[in-house]
Each structure stands twice: as C-alpha cells, then as structure tokens.
Design a protein around this motif. Structure first.
Motif, PDB file in Angstrom:
ATOM      1  N   LEU A 168       1.013  -1.174   0.162  1.00 40.75           N
ATOM      2  CA  LEU A 168      -0.029   0.023  -0.117  1.00 40.75           C
ATOM      3  C   LEU A 168       0.985   1.312   0.005  1.00 40.75           C
ATOM      4  CD1 LEU A 168      -2.725   1.455   0.593  1.00 40.75           C
ATOM      5  CD2 LEU A 168      -2.364   1.110   2.906  1.00 40.75           C
ATOM      6  N   TYR A 188      -5.855   7.795   1.062  1.00 38.43           N
ATOM      7  CA  TYR A 188      -5.923   6.450   0.583  1.00 38.43           C
ATOM      8  C   TYR A 188      -4.944   5.453   1.445  1.00 38.43           C
ATOM      9  CZ  TYR A 188      -7.511   8.396  -3.757  1.00 38.43           C
ATOM     10  OH  TYR A 188      -8.098   9.195  -4.622  1.00 38.43           O
ATOM     11  N   TRP A 230      -7.204   4.977   4.663  1.00 38.79           N
ATOM     12  CA  TRP A 230      -8.245   3.923   4.286  1.00 38.79           C
ATOM     13  C   TRP A 230      -7.842   2.590   4.043  1.00 38.79           C
ATOM     14  CZ3 TRP A 230     -11.367   5.072  -1.017  1.00 38.79           C
ATOM     15  CH2 TRP A 230     -12.391   4.173  -1.019  1.00 38.79           C
ATOM     16  N   GLY A 231      -6.695   2.573   3.296  1.00 38.39           N
ATOM     17  CA  GLY A 231      -5.997   1.338   2.988  1.00 38.39           C
ATOM     18  C   GLY A 231      -5.718   0.541   4.296  1.00 38.39           C
ATOM     19  N   PHE A 288      -7.030   0.729   7.134  1.00 39.78           N
ATOM     20  CA  PHE A 288      -8.159   0.452   7.964  1.00 39.78           C
ATOM     21  C   PHE A 288      -8.637  -0.888   7.211  1.00 39.78           C
ATOM     22  CE2 PHE A 288     -12.671   0.279   7.815  1.00 39.78           C
ATOM     23  CZ  PHE A 288     -12.899   0.259   9.272  1.00 39.78           C
ATOM     24  N   ILE A 289      -8.248  -1.081   5.779  1.00 43.23           N
ATOM     25  CA  ILE A 289      -9.032  -2.263   5.253  1.00 43.23           C
ATOM     26  C   ILE A 289      -8.226  -3.628   5.370  1.00 43.23           C
ATOM     27  CG2 ILE A 289      -9.435  -3.298   2.799  1.00 43.23           C
ATOM     28  CD1 ILE A 289      -9.924  -0.472   1.810  1.00 43.23           C
ATOM     29  N   ARG A 294      -8.530  -4.556   9.303  1.00 42.09           N
ATOM     30  CA  ARG A 294      -9.837  -4.728   9.944  1.00 42.09           C
ATOM     31  C   ARG A 294     -10.056  -5.984  10.252  1.00 42.09           C
ATOM     32  NH1 ARG A 294     -14.369  -3.566   5.622  1.00 42.09           N
ATOM     33  NH2 ARG A 294     -15.544  -2.552   7.064  1.00 42.09           N
TER      34      ARG A 294
END
Lengths: 116, 140
Positions: A65, A104, A107-108, A110-111, A114
């Motif tokens: 990422l 991003y 956000w990434g 977090f993905i 998770r």
C-alpha cells in the motif's frame, strides 16, 4: 557556488531510488498475490478473505500500500511538473494529490487491519 | 527507421546551428515503438492513480461483509464494468512490464536500437496478452 543555489535539484537521486524500490516491492507483491489467487482460486467470501488474512500477508499488503502511494506521488508529481507550469496551479495540484494519497493510505490501512 | 518528426534542417540565416523544433505535431510524427511503450507507461500510471479509490472501495466492500461481497461480484458481472476492469488490468500489466524495461535500462540492458525495438514490441504484446488472460480468468 553557494550551496543554496543547487538546492532545488537535490531530491532527484532520492526520488529515483524511491521510484525503483517501491516498484520492486509492488511487483513482488503483485506476483505473490497472483500466485496465491491462482492457488486458492477464491469463490466464496471466506476464501476471498483468506487470501489477505494471514499476518504475513497483512504486513505485505501494508508495505505494498505505502509503496504504491509513494510511487504514485513521484509519478504524478513528474507528470504535473511536465505539463503544469504556473506555480500556483502546480502547488494546488501537489497539495490535492498529497491529501488524496494520505487519505488512501489511512483508508487502505483500515482495510488491511480490519478484523475479519 | 527515419524519425519523420525532425525539423527540416533549414539553417537559421547566418547560423551554422540547425533550428530546434518549435512545436511537434504529434499526428505527423511516426512514433517509434520504445516511445509508444514509454508514453503508455505514463498514461497507464495516471489511469492507475485515478483508479485507486475504486480499487480501495471494491476491496473494502468485497472483504467487509457478505452483502458487500455479493455487490462486488454482481458489479463484476456487468458488461460495462467488465470493460473498465479489463482496461485497468491492461493498465496494470503494461505499467508493470514497461517498468521492468526501465529497470533493465538502468542496468544498461536493451539500449541498442534493435534490442530496444524488439523488447518494446514484446512488452506491447505481452501487456495485452496478460490483460486478456487475467480478464478471461476472472471476468469472463
């Protein structure tokens, strides 16, 4: 010559290196994910999640990422530099791109982390 | 190959220096294969940058819940989405391969004209082939 006169050009080698190192990391991760995808051949949500679930895979995804975000920064900045010449427009675009990429990244992350 | 976009070679009056091109008519220039690979590397890079939020959104949806997964699968079944995804797969494949070419050039490989041309033709074909294979496997 005064040292300051060269200041603007000093990021060249560093960015060259960032671009190549991040490219190698991203290429390695792409091959890893492709190999895992072909191996697992996910057809359900559980299998699809399983592709990214192992801790080593999450670490690799996180590394991927930030690699592509850094890579995108250097790449997009080069493109902007080539076509946009007004300083104000250039700075505004840089700011926008940095803001997007940082978003991003969060956000990434977090993905990736998770709990699934 | 002759580079047909070259200035005509008229010397500036009273000067031995040939004039530099003032503008380049991109439609009149016969673009060599390595230049084509290079331009498409830039185009695919910008496309991939613009596609980042789509990719993140799809990952979040598809990994997050059963409904999200079903939504992503349904989206991938839509013909228009298939075209978009196939295009993005091509962008990724081409950017990947053209990037390897740059790494090779850093090492001094593939610089000679014949080698450069052959490598570039290979990259253009391999990028399309890889995209077709991936799209065939996952989309169709």
């Amino acid at each position: 010559m005064v040292g300051g006169a060269l200041k603007g050009a000093r990021y060249g080698l560093r960015d060259w290196l960032i671009q190549r190192a991040s490219a190698v990391i991203a290429a390695g991760y792409s091959m890893l994910l492709l190999a895992r995808g072909l191996w697992v051949h996910p057809h359900t949500l559980a299998q699809w999640q399983g592709l990214f679930d192992p801790l080593a895979m999450r670490l690799a995804s996180e590394l991927f990422l930030w690699s592509i975000l850094l890579h995108a920064w250097v790449g997009v900045r080069d493109v902007v530099m080539d076509y946009i010449h007004a300083a104000s427009a250039k700075l505004a675009l840089y700011g926008l791109v940095i803001l997007l990429l940082a978003t991003y990244g969060l956000w990434g992350t977090f993905i990736v982390w998770r709990v699934i | 190959m002759r580079f047909s976009g070259r200035p005509s070679g008229q010397a500036v009056a009273g000067s031995a220096v040939r004039p530099r091109p003032i503008y380049l008519n991109l439609l009149a220039i016969r673009i060599p294969l390595p230049a084509m690979v290079s331009i498409l590397h830039r185009v695919s890079g910008v496309v991939l940058f613009l596609a980042l939020p789509l990719a993140l959104w799809l990952l979040e949806q598809s990994l997050g819940s059963q409904e999200g997964y079903a939504r992503a699968v349904a989206l991938a079944a839509h013909p228009a989405a298939k075209l978009v995804f196939a295009g993005l797969l091509w962008a990724y494949a081409h950017h990947f391969l053209a990037g390897l070419r740059i790494l090779a050039m850093d090492l001094g490989l593939g610089l000679e004209r014949r080698a450069a041309r052959r490598l570039s033709a290979g990259i253009l074909c391999a990028g399309l082939a890889a995209a077709a294979a991936l799209a065939g496997a996952w989309l169709w």
